[in-house]
Design a protein around this motif. Sequence first.
Motif, PDB file in Angstrom:
ATOM      1  N   UNK A 121       0.976  -1.116  -0.071  1.00 56.51           N
ATOM      2  CA  UNK A 121       0.086   0.045  -0.052  1.00 56.51           C
ATOM      3  C   UNK A 121       0.927   1.341  -0.108  1.00 56.51           C
ATOM      4  N   UNK A 122       1.924   1.361   0.649  1.00 53.15           N
ATOM      5  CA  UNK A 122       2.675   2.402   0.745  1.00 53.15           C
ATOM      6  C   UNK A 122       3.378   2.521  -0.856  1.00 53.15           C
ATOM      7  N   UNK A 123       3.729   1.562  -1.443  1.00 51.63           N
ATOM      8  CA  UNK A 123       4.257   1.616  -2.691  1.00 51.63           C
ATOM      9  C   UNK A 123       3.204   2.566  -3.722  1.00 51.63           C
ATOM     10  N   UNK A 124       2.033   2.110  -3.487  1.00 54.17           N
ATOM     11  CA  UNK A 124       0.864   2.780  -4.332  1.00 54.17           C
ATOM     12  C   UNK A 124       0.891   4.507  -4.127  1.00 54.17           C
ATOM     13  N   UNK A 125       1.386   4.900  -3.055  1.00 58.63           N
ATOM     14  CA  UNK A 125       1.806   6.485  -2.715  1.00 58.63           C
ATOM     15  C   UNK A 125       2.989   6.863  -2.806  1.00 58.63           C
ATOM     16  N   UNK A 126       3.831   6.145  -3.251  1.00 57.12           N
ATOM     17  CA  UNK A 126       5.394   6.379  -3.518  1.00 57.12           C
ATOM     18  C   UNK A 126       6.035   6.490  -2.087  1.00 57.12           C
ATOM     19  N   UNK A 127       5.630   5.951  -1.011  1.00 61.09           N
ATOM     20  CA  UNK A 127       6.383   5.531   0.149  1.00 61.09           C
ATOM     21  C   UNK A 127       7.140   4.460   0.205  1.00 61.09           C
ATOM     22  N   UNK A 128       8.412   4.481  -0.093  1.00 61.84           N
ATOM     23  CA  UNK A 128       9.263   3.225  -0.042  1.00 61.84           C
ATOM     24  C   UNK A 128      10.149   3.473   1.167  1.00 61.84           C
ATOM     25  N   UNK A 129       9.552   3.377   2.146  1.00 58.44           N
ATOM     26  CA  UNK A 129      10.285   3.455   3.562  1.00 58.44           C
ATOM     27  C   UNK A 129      10.586   2.020   4.029  1.00 58.44           C
TER      28      UNK A 129
END
Length: 140
Positions: A121-129
């Motif tokens: 889900x983070x990848x969908x929003x550009x969050x690559x933490x």
Amino acid sequence: MTKPDLKPDEHKGWRHWFHRNPALNLAYRIGVGVIGGLVLVAGIVMIPYPGPGWLVVFAGLAILATEFEWAGRVLKFAKRYYDRWVDWLKRQPVWVRALVMAGVCVIVLATLYLLNAFALVGGWFGLEWSWLQSPIFGSR
């Protein structure tokens, strides 16, 4: 003319068809075992999540109980203890019910983390933490 040696209920319904042939009977029992087992495992996986987890567990046991006596005993046992748990939980103060709910939430969040859902889900929003990556399925 007498009927062949059948158990009292075997001459009724379609199930007697499989009893007449040992190979068909074994295949049928294996099929019931596989399908019932898959439904049971799916229900066990779904228990901590919102939805019909316990209902699916009981359905899997009911499928298995059509052919296996032990499954009928387990089904009765599980229903009895599930009802006892629900009754006990209803009698508890709000803080105990909230604690149980918090425990369920921790289990759900932990499994979602381990299954890499947060990174997805983070990848969908550009969050690559990096901390969103599962230690099991997070491959980067």
